[in-house]
Design a protein around this motif. Structure first.
Motif, PDB file in Angstrom:
ATOM      1  N   VAL A  27       0.857  -1.193   0.000  1.00 49.95           N
ATOM      2  CA  VAL A  27       0.000   0.000   0.000  1.00 49.95           C
ATOM      3  C   VAL A  27       0.891   1.241   0.000  1.00 49.95           C
ATOM      4  N   ASP A  28       0.315   2.349  -0.437  1.00 48.05           N
ATOM      5  CA  ASP A  28       1.087   3.588  -0.394  1.00 48.05           C
ATOM      6  C   ASP A  28       0.816   4.326   0.918  1.00 48.05           C
ATOM      7  N   GLU A  29       1.575   5.367   1.130  1.00 43.63           N
ATOM      8  CA  GLU A  29       1.479   6.118   2.382  1.00 43.63           C
ATOM      9  C   GLU A  29       0.096   6.732   2.559  1.00 43.63           C
ATOM     10  N   ALA A  30      -0.531   7.164   1.434  1.00 46.00           N
ATOM     11  CA  ALA A  30      -1.853   7.782   1.523  1.00 46.00           C
ATOM     12  C   ALA A  30      -2.880   6.804   2.090  1.00 46.00           C
ATOM     13  N   LEU A  31      -2.811   5.538   1.659  1.00 44.79           N
ATOM     14  CA  LEU A  31      -3.753   4.542   2.174  1.00 44.79           C
ATOM     15  C   LEU A  31      -3.462   4.230   3.640  1.00 44.79           C
ATOM     16  N   ALA A  32      -2.191   4.072   3.982  1.00 47.02           N
ATOM     17  CA  ALA A  32      -1.836   3.712   5.360  1.00 47.02           C
ATOM     18  C   ALA A  32      -2.226   4.812   6.341  1.00 47.02           C
ATOM     19  N   THR A  33      -1.991   6.058   5.981  1.00 44.74           N
ATOM     20  CA  THR A  33      -2.329   7.157   6.895  1.00 44.74           C
ATOM     21  C   THR A  33      -3.827   7.436   6.931  1.00 44.74           C
ATOM     22  N   ARG A  34      -4.524   7.042   5.881  1.00 49.87           N
ATOM     23  CA  ARG A  34      -5.974   7.282   5.839  1.00 49.87           C
ATOM     24  C   ARG A  34      -6.724   6.334   6.759  1.00 49.87           C
TER      25      ARG A  34
ATOM     26  N   ASP B 100      -4.045   5.172  12.438  1.00 53.33           N
ATOM     27  CA  ASP B 100      -3.451   6.289  13.171  1.00 53.33           C
ATOM     28  C   ASP B 100      -1.932   6.278  13.019  1.00 53.33           C
ATOM     29  N   ASP B 101      -1.351   5.096  13.109  1.00 48.12           N
ATOM     30  CA  ASP B 101       0.074   4.908  12.879  1.00 48.12           C
ATOM     31  C   ASP B 101       0.228   4.107  11.599  1.00 48.12           C
ATOM     32  N   PRO B 102       0.785   4.685  10.536  1.00 48.86           N
ATOM     33  CA  PRO B 102       0.870   3.958   9.267  1.00 48.86           C
ATOM     34  C   PRO B 102       1.516   2.584   9.382  1.00 48.86           C
ATOM     35  N   ALA B 103       2.455   2.435  10.312  1.00 51.00           N
ATOM     36  CA  ALA B 103       3.124   1.141  10.451  1.00 51.00           C
ATOM     37  C   ALA B 103       2.157   0.046  10.873  1.00 51.00           C
ATOM     38  N   GLN B 104       1.009   0.415  11.458  1.00 45.41           N
ATOM     39  CA  GLN B 104       0.028  -0.584  11.870  1.00 45.41           C
ATOM     40  C   GLN B 104      -0.576  -1.325  10.681  1.00 45.41           C
ATOM     41  N   ALA B 105      -0.433  -0.756   9.484  1.00 53.11           N
ATOM     42  CA  ALA B 105      -0.990  -1.429   8.308  1.00 53.11           C
ATOM     43  C   ALA B 105      -0.244  -2.713   7.980  1.00 53.11           C
TER      44      ALA B 105
ATOM     45  N   LEU C   6      -7.650 -13.014   0.672  1.00 53.61           N
ATOM     46  CA  LEU C   6      -7.171 -11.908   1.498  1.00 53.61           C
ATOM     47  C   LEU C   6      -5.687 -11.723   1.238  1.00 53.61           C
ATOM     48  N   ALA C   7      -5.278 -10.476   0.963  1.00 54.25           N
ATOM     49  CA  ALA C   7      -3.873 -10.183   0.692  1.00 54.25           C
ATOM     50  C   ALA C   7      -3.261  -9.536   1.922  1.00 54.25           C
ATOM     51  N   ARG C   8      -2.141 -10.083   2.371  1.00 50.11           N
ATOM     52  CA  ARG C   8      -1.469  -9.521   3.542  1.00 50.11           C
ATOM     53  C   ARG C   8      -0.581  -8.347   3.122  1.00 50.11           C
ATOM     54  N   ILE C   9      -0.734  -7.232   3.804  1.00 49.98           N
ATOM     55  CA  ILE C   9       0.075  -6.051   3.517  1.00 49.98           C
ATOM     56  C   ILE C   9       1.483  -6.275   4.062  1.00 49.98           C
ATOM     57  N   VAL C  10       2.463  -6.264   3.156  1.00 46.41           N
ATOM     58  CA  VAL C  10       3.844  -6.526   3.561  1.00 46.41           C
ATOM     59  C   VAL C  10       4.731  -5.285   3.479  1.00 46.41           C
ATOM     60  N   GLY C  11       4.231  -4.215   2.866  1.00 52.79           N
ATOM     61  CA  GLY C  11       5.078  -3.032   2.725  1.00 52.79           C
ATOM     62  C   GLY C  11       4.280  -1.767   2.486  1.00 52.79           C
TER      63      GLY C  11
END
Length: 541
Positions: free
Chosen positions: A297-304, A307-312, A325-330
Motif C-alpha cells: 500500500v502507499d502512504e496515503a492509504l496507510a495514513t488514511r 493512526d500509525d501507518p506502520a500498523q498497516a 485476502l492479501a497480507r500487507i507486507v510493505g
C-alpha cells in the motif's frame, strides 16, 4: 475550455492594444494634417468627402497591416505547432485556410473603420479659420484631442498590465508544477506497451505465464538494471477505484465505504521507478502463484485508515466479495498517477503473478526497463525478446518515462509560452504608445520648452517635467490594470497550481517591470526635450 477562453481573451486584448496604438498614431497623423485639411475645406471640399478620404486611408493601412499579419502568422505557425502538446487534438489540421483569411480580413477592415473613425470625425468639429490661425502661429493641439490620446495610452497600458499579470501567474504556476515530485524517478526508464490476446491466451494462468517467462529475458538484456510490469504507468491515466475491506476492521452499514485505486504490478516495479519503500518490503521473486497472497500500500492509504501507518503492516485486505485476502507486507511513497496537479489517492498494489487469486490477470501491460544507457536504444532488443516468445505480439506506445513526465506539463507549458508571447507584444505596443504620445507632446511644446529654458529653466527640470507627464499616465494605467487583473484572475484560477490568482508578489513584480520599462520610454523624448536650444526653438517658431 477555460484555457481556450483565456487564449481568446489574450488575443482580444492584444488586438485592442494594437488598435488603440493605431488610433493614437492616426490622431497624431491627423494633427499634422490639420493645416492641409483646413486648406481643402477653405477651398470648398465637403466635410463628408474629407472624412471618406481619411477613412479610406485608415482602412488601406489596416488592410496592409492585415496582410503583413497573415504573413507573420504563416511564418510563426510552425513554431506554434512545435510548442503544442502532443495530445492537442487535430494539430495536423491546423493551417491557414479560407475561413481564417476571411476572418482576418474582416477584423482588419472593422478595425480600420472603427479606429480610423475618431480621427476622421474630428474634422467635422474643426473650425477652419481658428485652425489656420493656430497652425500659422505654431499653436499646439487642442486639450480635448490630447486628452483623448492620453486616454488611449492609459487604456492600452492597463490592458498590457492584465496580460503581464496573467503571464506571470502562469509562469509561476508552471514552475511550481514542474517542481512537484511525482513520487518516482523517470530518468533512464524505457516504457513500452504490450497486450496478449484472449484468443491465444484464453486463461488467466496463460497470461501470467507469458509475462513470467518474459521478465527474466528482459532483465538479462545488457544495460538493464531493473525491469517490471505495470498495468497503468504513472501519469498516463487514472486507476479504477474499488471498495476494499480489512479482515480485522469492523464497519457498520452507516460507515462510508472504504476504497482505493488498485494497481497491478510485477516484482521489481518499485525498483525500476525508484519509488521509496517507507516500511516493510515490496514484492520479490519468492512471491508467486503458490505463496501467500501479498499486497503493498502507499502512504496515503496507510495514513488514511490507520493512526500509525506502520500498523498497516500485517493487516489483511481484500475487495468485498472476494475470498482471497492479501497480507500487507510493505508501505511505499505516494505516486501521482493521473496528473501532477492532482493529489495522490490511496493506492493498493497487487502482484500480477497472483492476479488470478486477487483480481484479474491484466492482458494489456506496460513494460518498464531502467537502464544506464539510452533507453530508446533498447527498443529493438525488447522487440526481439517478445518475438522470441510470441512472434505475433506487437510492441507499441514506445516512449520513456521522462518523456511521460514532460508530457504531463506540456499543456501548461504551451499556455505559458503563448501568454508570454501575448504579454510581450502587449508590453512593446504599450511602450510604443507612451513614447509616441510623449514625443508628439515634446514636438508640439517646443516653443514652450524654449521659453522655459530662456527664462532659466535647467535641463533637469525639463527632464522631470516630461518624465513626470508620462509616468503620471503609467501609474494610473498600472492601477487600473492591476484592478482589472484582480477581477480577471478568477478565470485563471482553474489553470493555476500552487499559486493564488491574487498573488501579491506577481502583481508587484509586474508593476515594477512595467514602470521601469515605461521610464525608459519616457526618458528618450524627455532627453530630447531637455536638449532643445532656446534660440533655435524661438527662431523656428
Amino acid at each position: 475550455r477555460t484555457s481556450l477562453y483565456v487564449m481568446l481573451g489574450a488575443v482580444g486584448l492584444v488586438l485592442l492594444i494594437a488598435c488603440a496604438n493605431v488610433a493614437n498614431l492616426l490622431l497624431v497623423r491627423g494633427e499634422g494634417r490639420l493645416r492641409e485639411v483646413s486648406i481643402r475645406a477653405a477651398m470648398g471640399a465637403g466635410r463628408g468627402r474629407i472624412v471618406r478620404q481619411l477613412l479610406t486611408e485608415s482602412v488601406l493601412m489596416a488592410v496592409v497591416g492585415g496582410v503583413a499579419g497573415v504573413g507573420l502568422a504563416r511564418l510563426g505557425l510552425s513554431a506554434l505547432l512545435a510548442l503544442a502538446p502532443a495530445d492537442l487534438p487535430r494539430t495536423d489540421g491546423i493551417h491557414l485556410n479560407g475561413t481564417v483569411l476571411a476572418f482576418s480580413a474582416g477584423v482588419a477592415l472593422l478595425s480600420g473603420i472603427l479606429f480610423g473613425l475618431a480621427p476622421a470625425l474630428q474634422t467635422l468639429r474643426m473650425d477652419v479659420q481658428s485652425t489656420l490661425r493656430d497652425q500659422g502661429r505654431g499653436g499646439t493641439a487642442g486639450r480635448s484631442r490630447f486628452k483623448y490620446r492620453q486616454l488611449l495610452v492609459v487604456s492600452q497600458t492597463a490592458l498590457a498590465v492584465m496580460l503581464l499579470v496573467a503571464a506571470g501567474l502562469l509562469v509561476q504556476s508552471f514552475w511550481r508544477l514542474s517542481s512537484v515530485d511525482p513520487g518516482f524517478r523517470g530518468d533512464h526508464v524505457l516504457s513500452v506497451s504490450l497486450s496478449v490476446p484472449e484468443s491465444t491466451y484464453p486463461e488467466d494462468a496463460d497470461v501470467t505465464g507469458f509475462y513470467r517467462d518474459l521478465m527474466p529475458r528482459l532483465r538479462a538484456l545488457p544495460g538493464v538494471s531493473a525491469a517490471a510490469l505495470v498495468q497503468t504507468a504513472p501519469l498516463t491515466g487514472s486507476l479504477p477505484p474499488n471498495d476494499i475491506e480489512f479482515e480485522n476492521r469492523a464497519t457498520s452499514p452507516n460507515d462510508p465505504p472504504l476504497n482505493a485505486d488498485i494497481q497491478m504490478v510485477s516484482a521489481g516495479y518499485f525498483d525500476a521507478l525508484k519509488i521509496p519503500v517507507l516500511n516493510g518490503r515490496v514484492f520479490d521473486e519468492t512471491d508467486n502463484e503458490q505463496s501467500e497472497v501479498v499486497a503493498v500500500v502507499d502512504e496515503a492509504l496507510a495514513t488514511r485508515f490507520f493512526d500509525d501507518p506502520a500498523q498497516a503492516l500485517g493487516e489483511r485486505i481484500r475487495q468485498p466479495g472476494d475470498a482471497a485476502l492479501a497480507r500487507i507486507v510493505g508501505i511505499v511513497g505516494n505516486v501521482r498517477q493521473e496528473r501532477l496537479d492532482l493529489e495522490p489517492r490511496a493506492q493498493l498494489y497487487l502482484l500480477h503473478a497472483q492476479s488470478p487469486r486477487t483480481w484479474y490477470a491484466g492482458r494489456a501491460m506496460t513494460l518498464l526497463l531502467r537502464t544506464g544507457v539510452d533507453p530508446l536504444g533498447l527498443v529493438s532488443a525488447v522487440r526481439g525478446e517478445v518475438r522470441a516468445l510470441d512472434p505475433n505480439l506487437p510492441v507499441y506506445q514506445v516512449t520513456t518515462m521522462q518523456q511521460t513526465v514532460d508530457a504531463s506539463t506540456a499543456g501548461q507549458r504551451f499556455s505559458m509560452w503563448l501568454q508570454l508571447a501575448f504579454a510581450g507584444v502587449a508590453l512593446v505596443l504599450a511602450m510604443i504608445g507612451i513614447y509616441g504620445v510623449l514625443s508628439y507632446s515634446v514636438a508640439q511644446r517646443t516653443r514652450e520648452i524654449g521659453i522655459r529654458m530662456a527664462l532659466g529653466a535647467e535641463r533637469g527640470s525639463i527632464l522631470r517635467l516630461v518624465v513626470g507627464q508620462g509616468m503620471s499616465l503609467v501609474v494610473g494605467a498600472v492601477v487600473l490594470g492591476l484592478g482589472g487583473a484582480l477581477v480577471a484572475g478568477r478565470v485563471l484560477a482553474s489553470l493555476l497550481y500552487g499559486i493564488s490568482p491574487r498573488d501579491p508578489l506577481t502583481y508587484a513584480a509586474v508593476a515594477s517591470v512595467l514602470v521601469l520599462v515605461a521610464l525608459v520610454a519616457c526618458w528618450i523624448p524627455a532627453r530630447r526635450a531637455s536638449s532643445v536650444r532656446p534660440q533655435s526653438a524661438l527662431r523656428f517658431e
